[in-house]
Design a protein around this motif. Sequence first.
Motif, PDB file in Angstrom:
ATOM      1  N   GLN A 229     -29.980  76.179 -51.348  1.00  0.00           N
ATOM      2  CA  GLN A 229     -30.345  76.445 -49.962  1.00  0.00           C
ATOM      3  C   GLN A 229     -29.756  77.761 -49.467  1.00  0.00           C
ATOM      4  N   GLU A 230     -28.545  78.071 -49.898  1.00  0.00           N
ATOM      5  CA  GLU A 230     -27.936  79.346 -49.524  1.00  0.00           C
ATOM      6  C   GLU A 230     -28.753  80.505 -50.073  1.00  0.00           C
ATOM      7  N   HIS A 231     -29.174  80.387 -51.330  1.00  0.00           N
ATOM      8  CA  HIS A 231     -29.951  81.462 -51.944  1.00  0.00           C
ATOM      9  C   HIS A 231     -31.301  81.631 -51.251  1.00  0.00           C
ATOM     10  N   ILE A 232     -31.986  80.532 -50.995  1.00  0.00           N
ATOM     11  CA  ILE A 232     -33.302  80.613 -50.352  1.00  0.00           C
ATOM     12  C   ILE A 232     -33.180  81.243 -48.966  1.00  0.00           C
ATOM     13  N   ALA A 233     -32.172  80.839 -48.213  1.00  0.00           N
ATOM     14  CA  ALA A 233     -31.970  81.403 -46.870  1.00  0.00           C
ATOM     15  C   ALA A 233     -31.722  82.908 -46.947  1.00  0.00           C
ATOM     16  N   GLN A 234     -30.904  83.314 -47.912  1.00  0.00           N
ATOM     17  CA  GLN A 234     -30.616  84.745 -48.073  1.00  0.00           C
ATOM     18  C   GLN A 234     -31.871  85.503 -48.477  1.00  0.00           C
ATOM     19  N   LEU A 235     -32.660  84.917 -49.379  1.00  0.00           N
ATOM     20  CA  LEU A 235     -33.864  85.574 -49.871  1.00  0.00           C
ATOM     21  C   LEU A 235     -34.887  85.739 -48.743  1.00  0.00           C
ATOM     22  N   LYS A 236     -35.048  84.708 -47.922  1.00  0.00           N
ATOM     23  CA  LYS A 236     -35.993  84.789 -46.805  1.00  0.00           C
ATOM     24  C   LYS A 236     -35.535  85.802 -45.761  1.00  0.00           C
ATOM     25  N   ASP A 237     -34.233  85.950 -45.636  1.00  0.00           N
ATOM     26  CA  ASP A 237     -33.702  86.929 -44.692  1.00  0.00           C
ATOM     27  C   ASP A 237     -33.948  88.354 -45.178  1.00  0.00           C
ATOM     28  N   ARG A 238     -33.945  88.543 -46.488  1.00  0.00           N
ATOM     29  CA  ARG A 238     -34.105  89.875 -47.075  1.00  0.00           C
ATOM     30  C   ARG A 238     -35.565  90.270 -47.285  1.00  0.00           C
ATOM     31  N   PHE A 239     -36.438  89.272 -47.548  1.00  0.00           N
ATOM     32  CA  PHE A 239     -37.828  89.560 -47.908  1.00  0.00           C
ATOM     33  C   PHE A 239     -38.779  88.731 -47.058  1.00  0.00           C
ATOM     34  N   ASN A 240     -39.707  89.388 -46.369  1.00  0.00           N
ATOM     35  CA  ASN A 240     -40.635  88.646 -45.513  1.00  0.00           C
ATOM     36  C   ASN A 240     -41.816  88.056 -46.276  1.00  0.00           C
ATOM     37  N   ASN A 241     -41.871  88.284 -47.602  1.00  0.00           N
ATOM     38  CA  ASN A 241     -42.931  87.700 -48.431  1.00  0.00           C
ATOM     39  C   ASN A 241     -42.492  86.400 -49.099  1.00  0.00           C
ATOM     40  N   VAL A 242     -41.305  85.912 -48.752  1.00  0.00           N
ATOM     41  CA  VAL A 242     -40.768  84.693 -49.360  1.00  0.00           C
ATOM     42  C   VAL A 242     -40.896  83.518 -48.397  1.00  0.00           C
ATOM     43  N   SER A 243     -41.416  82.411 -48.893  1.00  0.00           N
ATOM     44  CA  SER A 243     -41.455  81.161 -48.137  1.00  0.00           C
ATOM     45  C   SER A 243     -40.854  80.059 -49.000  1.00  0.00           C
ATOM     46  N   ASP A 244     -40.627  78.897 -48.439  1.00  0.00           N
ATOM     47  CA  ASP A 244     -40.014  77.825 -49.219  1.00  0.00           C
ATOM     48  C   ASP A 244     -40.519  76.465 -48.763  1.00  0.00           C
ATOM     49  N   THR A 245     -40.330  75.499 -49.629  1.00  0.00           N
ATOM     50  CA  THR A 245     -40.618  74.121 -49.299  1.00  0.00           C
ATOM     51  C   THR A 245     -39.692  73.238 -50.128  1.00  0.00           C
ATOM     52  N   ARG A 246     -39.595  71.998 -49.731  1.00  0.00           N
ATOM     53  CA  ARG A 246     -38.731  71.042 -50.434  1.00  0.00           C
ATOM     54  C   ARG A 246     -39.539  69.806 -50.777  1.00  0.00           C
ATOM     55  N   THR A 247     -39.542  69.442 -52.045  1.00  0.00           N
ATOM     56  CA  THR A 247     -40.224  68.233 -52.496  1.00  0.00           C
ATOM     57  C   THR A 247     -39.189  67.325 -53.133  1.00  0.00           C
ATOM     58  N   ASP A 248     -38.825  66.270 -52.426  1.00  0.00           N
ATOM     59  CA  ASP A 248     -37.821  65.335 -52.942  1.00  0.00           C
ATOM     60  C   ASP A 248     -38.490  64.430 -53.967  1.00  0.00           C
ATOM     61  N   LEU A 249     -38.169  64.642 -55.229  1.00  0.00           N
ATOM     62  CA  LEU A 249     -38.791  63.889 -56.313  1.00  0.00           C
ATOM     63  C   LEU A 249     -38.006  62.637 -56.706  1.00  0.00           C
ATOM     64  N   THR A 250     -36.930  62.355 -55.992  1.00  0.00           N
ATOM     65  CA  THR A 250     -36.125  61.165 -56.319  1.00  0.00           C
ATOM     66  C   THR A 250     -36.959  59.886 -56.250  1.00  0.00           C
ATOM     67  N   PRO A 251     -37.742  59.646 -55.177  1.00  0.00           N
ATOM     68  CA  PRO A 251     -38.559  58.420 -55.144  1.00  0.00           C
ATOM     69  C   PRO A 251     -39.588  58.358 -56.271  1.00  0.00           C
ATOM     70  N   VAL A 252     -40.157  59.515 -56.629  1.00  0.00           N
ATOM     71  CA  VAL A 252     -41.136  59.558 -57.718  1.00  0.00           C
ATOM     72  C   VAL A 252     -40.466  59.183 -59.044  1.00  0.00           C
ATOM     73  N   PHE A 253     -39.285  59.743 -59.270  1.00  0.00           N
ATOM     74  CA  PHE A 253     -38.524  59.464 -60.485  1.00  0.00           C
ATOM     75  C   PHE A 253     -38.150  57.981 -60.563  1.00  0.00           C
ATOM     76  N   GLU A 254     -37.693  57.420 -59.461  1.00  0.00           N
ATOM     77  CA  GLU A 254     -37.299  56.012 -59.444  1.00  0.00           C
ATOM     78  C   GLU A 254     -38.497  55.095 -59.666  1.00  0.00           C
TER      79      GLU A 254
END
Length: 261
Positions: A68-93
């Motif tokens: 999360q620290e890296h993604i936040a830094q990357l989005k702050d530095r580059f306006n072509n970066v976006s992010d999303t979060r997919t929690d795969l724990t339920p899928v794995f279980e």
Amino acid sequence: MQTEKVIDHIVNWLKDYATNAGVKGFVIGISGGIDSAVTSTLCAKTGLNVLCIEMPIHQAESHVSRAQEHIAQLKDRFNNVSDTRTDLTPVFEEFKTEVFFDGEQATIDMALANTRARLRMTTLYYYAGLYNLLVAGTGNKVEDFGVGFYTKYGDGGVDLSPIADLLKSQVYELGKALNVPESILNATPSDGLFGDARSDEDQIGASYPELEWAMQMDAEGKVFSDFSDREQEVFNIYKRFNNANKHKMIPIPICEIPTNL
């Protein structure tokens, strides 16, 4: 290594490849480790769209916070970066409720660890298809062509590999030049596939500097008897992994039908 020139070379290679492929950019799984941090930064420097995805499966908190620290830094530095979060724990279980567990526990644990990587690969390709992106691989030269330390059709399932010709030490050099967060530069390398604190060195039995040395010795045609003590141990570890994982590093074997049949 001429670090800045290597960075420019990779960035231009990425941009040219994506342009020729007719895609809009790249999708990358962000783990909180050095390889994904360097790869995503290189992709961001192309100016093309970059989608960073967190895909936790019972992930250690330290890995999550670094990602999360890296993604936040990357989005702050580059306006072509976006992010999303997919929690795969339920899928794995849920997956675990539909399969049976047979054999030794260590074998089961490894099969499940590889399943985590394959669920993440599936997720990356879903978003790649959705947004017309390429899946950027994060494997380095030691992992991809030395010891085969990755999951076949998991983190090894990618469209292109920007850093696969760089040793781990060289990836760290690029990381420093690319201003990757100190928390990532200083973190102990770990694939995070077991949901515990075990490192890559714990799993392999040798550090990356040792493996780089062994890879070089093997390339020079050295043999076990050329070394002694710890060097013998490391060289043996390298050769064991290299031989066992050849099936990951060479093209899939094809049964060729004779022309007279």
